[in-house]
Write a protein that holds these residues in place. Structure first.
Motif, mmCIF file in Angstrom:
data_model
loop_
_atom_site.group_PDB
_atom_site.id
_atom_site.type_symbol
_atom_site.label_atom_id
_atom_site.label_comp_id
_atom_site.label_asym_id
_atom_site.label_seq_id
_atom_site.Cartn_x
_atom_site.Cartn_y
_atom_site.Cartn_z
ATOM 1 N N LEU A 1 -7.889 4.471 -3.780
ATOM 2 C CA LEU A 1 -7.130 4.084 -2.596
ATOM 3 C C LEU A 1 -8.104 3.656 -1.510
ATOM 4 O O LEU A 1 -9.156 4.287 -1.320
ATOM 5 C CB LEU A 1 -6.279 5.252 -2.094
ATOM 6 N N ARG B 1 -2.511 10.159 -0.781
ATOM 7 C CA ARG B 1 -2.257 9.081 0.173
ATOM 8 C C ARG B 1 -2.042 9.641 1.583
ATOM 9 O O ARG B 1 -2.558 9.086 2.565
ATOM 10 C CB ARG B 1 -1.030 8.265 -0.261
ATOM 11 N N LYS C 1 -4.029 0.380 -3.676
ATOM 12 C CA LYS C 1 -4.495 1.015 -4.910
ATOM 13 C C LYS C 1 -5.209 -0.055 -5.726
ATOM 14 O O LYS C 1 -4.615 -1.078 -6.084
ATOM 15 C CB LYS C 1 -3.327 1.594 -5.695
ATOM 16 N N VAL D 1 -8.044 8.239 -7.203
ATOM 17 C CA VAL D 1 -6.708 8.708 -7.576
ATOM 18 C C VAL D 1 -6.826 9.654 -8.768
ATOM 19 O O VAL D 1 -7.572 9.365 -9.715
ATOM 20 C CB VAL D 1 -5.793 7.518 -7.926
ATOM 21 N N ALA E 1 -4.543 8.732 4.586
ATOM 22 C CA ALA E 1 -4.021 8.097 5.795
ATOM 23 C C ALA E 1 -4.314 8.956 7.021
ATOM 24 O O ALA E 1 -4.677 8.446 8.086
ATOM 25 C CB ALA E 1 -2.520 7.849 5.655
ATOM 26 N N ALA F 1 0.388 6.209 4.591
ATOM 27 C CA ALA F 1 0.315 6.594 3.179
ATOM 28 C C ALA F 1 0.802 5.459 2.279
ATOM 29 O O ALA F 1 0.294 5.277 1.166
ATOM 30 C CB ALA F 1 1.136 7.853 2.945
ATOM 31 N N SER F 2 1.773 4.678 2.747
ATOM 32 C CA SER F 2 2.352 3.620 1.914
ATOM 33 C C SER F 2 1.566 2.322 1.950
ATOM 34 O O SER F 2 1.598 1.562 0.980
ATOM 35 C CB SER F 2 3.795 3.338 2.348
ATOM 36 N N LEU G 1 -1.720 1.957 2.150
ATOM 37 C CA LEU G 1 -3.002 2.035 1.469
ATOM 38 C C LEU G 1 -2.961 1.229 0.176
ATOM 39 O O LEU G 1 -1.950 1.231 -0.537
ATOM 40 C CB LEU G 1 -3.362 3.486 1.150
ATOM 41 N N GLN H 1 6.332 6.378 -1.829
ATOM 42 C CA GLN H 1 6.466 7.732 -2.363
ATOM 43 C C GLN H 1 7.188 7.765 -3.698
ATOM 44 O O GLN H 1 6.834 8.553 -4.584
ATOM 45 C CB GLN H 1 7.192 8.628 -1.356
ATOM 46 N N GLU I 1 -0.606 11.694 -6.337
ATOM 47 C CA GLU I 1 -1.111 10.524 -5.616
ATOM 48 C C GLU I 1 -0.520 10.449 -4.215
ATOM 49 O O GLU I 1 -1.217 10.080 -3.269
ATOM 50 C CB GLU I 1 -0.806 9.233 -6.375
ATOM 51 N N TRP I 2 0.743 10.811 -4.068
ATOM 52 C CA TRP I 2 1.348 10.752 -2.734
ATOM 53 C C TRP I 2 0.651 11.732 -1.780
ATOM 54 O O TRP I 2 0.367 11.392 -0.631
ATOM 55 C CB TRP I 2 2.844 11.043 -2.794
#
Length: 254
Positions: free
Chosen positions: A56, A21, A74, A48, A25, A69-70, A72, A10, A17-18
């Motif tokens: 992603l 994500r 890029k 993105v 997710a 979310a973390s 994933l 994050q 983007e967060w």
């Protein structure tokens, strides 16, 4: 390989983007929840925001219910990692997705599945039939792409792009289903309805004589769909889906 990274992404990405994500997710978890996953062998990708043409996608080897979310990945348009990650990327798995993203600037999200009923309908010469209300929602924006073997070759991409055209639903013959959406929510809702239509068709074909919906009704259904969701598309149902996930499987937000 563990499913949860030691630190959150994050603080390393933009707020836009967060949010993407978290939505992506959530989409992976929802696909798993509905039984549409194929172990680790399909993908959902999202473009993105920005001009860098980054995407992603899931780490190759994780189950969909392990996506967060973390964790994933890029990547760029050539499947190279843009941010460091301990997880592997599957370049072959991005061939179909990159083809769609290249051809469709409106497609933020591309969702691909290998469900049994989806593949069963994809193997039928007649394809999706107008047997249900769900099918009528799909038929106005449905395309087909013939099977060319495992989708690993760049040479297939122009043919796939031409077959998809402006449709939001694609049946990959002898392979599976694909939907595109302006948002993750739109792609998920499109797949929900397409998968339901395929399940209904396979169930109906096991029974008695079939009754098709009239062509006139099929032609007029687009306006009915717009009214049913208040013109919001997937955004109409997405908050409720996230609330459900937060009750039963909130780890996607990590």
């Amino acid at each position: 390989m563990t499913a949860t990274p030691s630190t959150s992404m994050q603080e390393r990405v933009s707020p836009e983007e967060w949010r993407l994500r978290v939505d992506l997710a959530a989409c992976y978890r929802l696909v798993a929840l509905h039984g549409w996953s194929d172990l680790v062998f399909t993908h959902i990708s999202a473009r993105v925001p920005g001009d860098d043409h980054h995407f992603l996608i899931n780490p190759y080897g994780l189950m969909f219910e392990e996506i967060t979310a973390s964790n994933l990945l890029k990547i760029d348009a050539h499947s190279n990692k843009v941010l460091d990650s301990p997880y592997p990327v599957n370049p072959a798995g991005f061939v179909i997705h990159s083809a769609v993203h290249q051809a469709r600037a409106d497609a933020q999200c591309v969702l691909h599945t290998h469900t049994r009923c989806g593949i069963a309908v994809s193997a039928q010469k007649s394809g999706l039939l107008p047997l249900s209300q769900q099918a009528t929602f799909i038929l106005g924006s449905l395309a087909y792409h013939d099977y060319e073997g495992v989708a690993m070759h760049e040479a297939e991409k122009p043919r796939l792009q031409a077959d998809l055209g402006h449709a939001n639903h694609l049946i990959l013959r002898n392979h599976g289903l694909l939907t595109v959406g302006r948002t993750v929510a739109d792609a998920f809702l499109s797949m929900y309805v397409l998968e339901a239509a395929c399940q209904i068709q396979i169930a109906a074909q096991a029974g008695g004589e079939l009754a098709n919906v009239s062509a006139e009704i099929v032609r007029d259904v687009a306006e009915s769909v717009r009214v049913q969701t208040g013109g919001l598309g997937g955004a109409f149902v997405w908050p409720a889906l996230l609330r459900k996930l937060d009750r039963i499987d909130p780890g996607y937000r990590n």
